[in-house]
Structure formats: structure tokens, C-alpha cells
Design an enzyme around this catalytic site. Structure first.
Site, PDB file in Angstrom:
ATOM      1  N   SER A 274       0.839  -1.194   0.000  1.00  0.00           N
ATOM      2  CA  SER A 274       0.000   0.000   0.000  1.00  0.00           C
ATOM      3  C   SER A 274       0.876   1.248   0.000  1.00  0.00           C
ATOM      4  O   SER A 274       1.998   1.233   0.511  1.00  0.00           O
ATOM      5  CB  SER A 274      -0.901  -0.002   1.241  1.00  0.00           C
ATOM      6  OG  SER A 274      -1.480   1.267   1.458  1.00  0.00           O
ATOM      7  N   ARG A 314     -21.674  -3.653 -46.603  1.00  0.00           N
ATOM      8  CA  ARG A 314     -20.529  -3.353 -45.731  1.00  0.00           C
ATOM      9  C   ARG A 314     -21.010  -2.328 -44.724  1.00  0.00           C
ATOM     10  O   ARG A 314     -21.677  -1.359 -45.091  1.00  0.00           O
ATOM     11  CB  ARG A 314     -19.357  -2.779 -46.546  1.00  0.00           C
ATOM     12  CG  ARG A 314     -18.805  -3.681 -47.658  1.00  0.00           C
ATOM     13  CD  ARG A 314     -17.644  -4.533 -47.209  1.00  0.00           C
ATOM     14  NE  ARG A 314     -16.593  -3.712 -46.623  1.00  0.00           N
ATOM     15  CZ  ARG A 314     -15.752  -2.929 -47.326  1.00  0.00           C
ATOM     16  NH1 ARG A 314     -15.838  -2.868 -48.644  1.00  0.00           N
ATOM     17  NH2 ARG A 314     -14.837  -2.229 -46.715  1.00  0.00           N
TER      18      ARG A 314
END
Length: 403
Positions: A274, A314
Site C-alpha cells: 500500500s 458493408r
């Protein structure tokens, strides 16, 4: 994408398989595969195909140039192709890409990228599975409290819990293997008709099949420009894999809580600390695996949204929206599977603490059978051992992807 992404812990584990360099290299592989396919069906002579391949053999596309030109082209294929053609004689340059369209190249490149990633994921699932199998067998008699809806339920063994994690990874490996076996090439030309290919050879379908063969992919019978199940199938496999990994990570994180303390990740220098609390040893691998599992479903949903909104011959934007979602999903799954393999291999089990807690909570754990609390939790395990055997047998007899 750089090798290290600051907001994706462990992204280095996916380096080289999902970054921009990998995408560019895959596009080049596709273009060269097409040239070899043209030669295979007699549309061009083999000497020309070999000359083109030789010119690209040691070539590294300029990513900065491709990136700068991608907006103008709408996709990265056009600027990559421009660079590739500049390396060739005009007659050879004219052959490259002829009969294909940009979507053929990028779709197939992303399929190749997916193949590379899924192959790596399968290997890491195998490694994690082997580690979990060892835990399941070694702890088939390690009694612990079973918990449902966060509360004590009936006794189980840690061997069964590990076997359940293992079963999830086996299922994921099955999905990965099935997806790998069916990865399709994309080949349709400008509007999915192979019209120009029909000008190059008498049998354009045979050319498409040869193209698939050159790349180790499957020819699905027709193009899938606006039928996107090929992509959503990959996405579904990746999400399901992250689900299975997330189950493992979530359980380990929970059982690593100090007030439970039945499991611990292996201690690694520099990991889990930490910035302010020197006493902490955070279960980092479990945390980041859970993170991947929580991100992946929405990425999979994006692929399905794009598939549902594909239009015409497409797509206009739906296709484009797949790219970042698929690549991110690949990155998360490759990273998470690697982290899970390390997590499982180093997992530390406090069987004594499990037993002490189960013995102390015997009244609750045996309440279902009406015990007064004086009984032994180990006497109420049902088919636990048989279930462990079932999962282990599946691992060791289920095929090469489980080996």
C-alpha cells in the site's frame, strides 16, 4: 498500445499479441497470404509471389505513418497497403490486394490476432487447471465451511471448491478450443461478390478457400461482411473465459480477507503493498482478475450491438466500433488468464484454519440434518469426494486442450 498500459495492471502479459504492431503485422500476413493463394490457383506465377514475400520478409510497417493516415482512410489497411506497395516493383505492387477489400484484410487480421491470443489463453488455462487439479486432489479431505448468500450453509471441502473452479476453467478451455477450430477467413471483395476475383481466376470460390488455407483458417462458404457471428463468437468465448477466471478471483479475494484468512496469494516481493499502510498485503492478482471479469461483459455486448446494426453489404460505423472492443477484450482475457495461472500455482491454503472454523461452527453447519452441534462436520459431506473425482477425470481424459 505500449507494452505497459498504466490503467491496465499486468498489460505487459499481453505485449506483442494485441498491440498496434501485432495488428499491422497481421495485416501484412493477410496480404501475403492472398498473394500466395493467387499463386496457388494459377492467377499469378509463383516467382512473383515469392518476390513479393521476400520484399516484405524483413519489413516493419511505420506505425506512426499508418496512424496519422488512418482517419483519412477510415481504416489502417489503406496506409499499410501504400507502404507495402512502395517496397515493390510496379507490376508486383499491382498484384497485392487485387480482389480484396479493406474489410477482408482487417477482419482476417483480427481473426489471426484472435487466434494468437486464444492460443495463449488456452495454454494459461491449461497451466491454471493443472494447479487447481493438484489442489483439488490434495485437499479433497480438507473440511471447510460452505457458505451461501454470505452465511454458513453445510460443510464442504476445499478440494470441492478447487474442483468447481477447475470445472469452470475446463468449460472455458472447451469453448476456446472450439472457437479456435472454426476461425474463418474473410474474403468477399468490394461488396461480398468476389467479382474482381472472378476476373483473376475461373473459380473465385477456390481462390477464397486457398486463401483460408494459406492462413490456417476456415473458408465459411461465403463472406460475412455484415453477418458478424464470427466476431461475436470470439467475444462470447472471451467473456465466458473471463467469467470463469472472475469466479476464481472473487473467491480467493473473499477467503483472503483477514477475518477469514483461509487462503493467501503467494508472497511476491514488491507486490500487494500500500502507498500508506505498511501492514497491507493486498491480493492483487485476484483483484485485477475480478476487474477483467467485470469489464468484459460490456465489451462483448458492444460486439453484439455492432452485429445487430450492420447494414447494406458493408457496415457504416458498426464495423468500426468492433475494433477497440475486440482488442480490449482480447487484452483483458490474455492478461487475466496469465494472472490466473500464476495465482493458482502459488495459492496458499490454510487447511487448519478452515477446519477450526468448521468445527467451531458445527451447530450451524450441521443444522440441516438436525444435529445438536456435537457432530463432526467431516461426517456430512455427501458426494463431495465423488464430485472431485468427476472433475479430475474430465481434466485428464477430456482431450489435448485439457492436458
Amino acid at each position: 498500445m505500449s507494452e505497459y498500459r498504466l490503467l491496465t495492471p499486468g498489460s505487459f502479459r499481453a505485449a506483442g499479441v494485441v498491440d498496434d504492431r501485432a495488428v499491422a503485422d497481421a495485416m501484412v500476413r493477410v496480404e501475403l497470404g492472398w498473394v500466395r493463394a493467387l499463386a496457388a490457383v494459377g492467377a499469378i506465377d509463383r516467382d512473383r509471389a515469392e518476390r513479393i514475400a521476400a520484399a516484405a520478409a524483413d519489413w516493419t510497417p511505420d506505425l506512426a505513418v499508418i496512424g496519422a493516415a488512418t482517419e483519412a482512410a477510415g481504416n489502417p489497411v489503406v496506409p499499410m497497403l501504400h507502404q507495402l506497395r512502395e517496397r515493390l516493383q510496379p507490376a508486383d505492387a499491382a498484384v497485392v490486394h487485387r480482389g480484396l477489400t479493406s474489410q477482408d484484410v482487417l477482419d482476417t487480421a483480427l481473426v489471426l490476432l484472435s487466434a494468437d491470443c486464444l492460443t495463449r489463453v488456452r495454454a494459461d488455462l491449461g497451466a491454471a487447471s493443472q494447479a487447481l487439479a493438484r489442489l483439488a486432489d490434495a485437499h479433497r479431505g480438507s473440511v471447510m465451511a460452505g457458505r451461501t448468500l454470505t452465511q454458513y450453509a453445510v460443510p464442504i471441502t476445499f478440494g470441492l471448491k478447487a474442483a468447481q473452479w477447475l470445472a469452470g476453467l475446463i468449460e472455458a478451455a472447451d469453448d476456446v478450443a472450439a472457437t479456435l477450430a472454426g476461425l474463418p477467413v474473410q474474403c468477399g471483395g468490394a461488396a461480398g461478390t468476389l467479382a474482381l476475383s472472378g476476373e483473376l481466376t475461373a473459380d473465385p470460390v477456390a481462390l477464397a478457400a486457398a486463401f483460408a488455407g494459406e492462413l490456417g483458417l476456415v473458408w465459411p462458404g461465403l463472406p460475412w461482411h455484415t453477418r458478424r457471428r464470427a466476431v461475436t463468437r470470439i467475444g462470447d468465448t472471451l467473456v465466458a473465459t473471463c467469467d470463469a477466471l472472475g469466479h476464481l478471483g472473487a473467491d480467493v479475494a473473499t477467503l483472503s480477507r483477514p477475518e477469514i484468512g483461509e487462503l493467501h496469494e503467494a508472497a511476491v516481493a514488491g507486490r500487494g503493498g500500500s502507498s500508506t499502510m505498511p501492514h497491507k498485503q493486498n491480493p492483487i492478482l485476484s483483484v485485477v482478475i475480478r476487474s477483467a471479469a467485470m469489464q468484459s461483459p460490456q465489451l462483448g455486448a458492444q460486439l453484439h450491438l455492432a452485429a445487430a446494426l450492420a447494414v447494406d453489404e458493408r457496415p457504416d460505423g458498426a464495423w468500426h466500433s468492433e475494433w477497440p472492443a475486440l482488442r480490449r477484450l482480447l487484452e483483458l482475457t490474455v492478461t487475466g488468464a496469465s494472472q490466473a495461472a500464476e495465482l493458482a500455482a502459488g495459492l496458499e491454503v490454510d487447511a487448519d484454519r478452515m477446519l477450526q472454523r468448521a468445527t467451531g461452527a458445527a451447530a450451524d453447519l450441521l443444522a440441516e440434518r438436525g444435529d445438536d452441534g456435537a457432530g463432526d462436520p467431516a461426517s456430512y459431506l455427501g458426494a463431495t469426494d465423488a464430485f472431485v473425482d468427476t472433475v479430475l477425470a474430465r481434466l485428464f481424459t477430456g482431450g489435448p486442450e485439457h492436458a
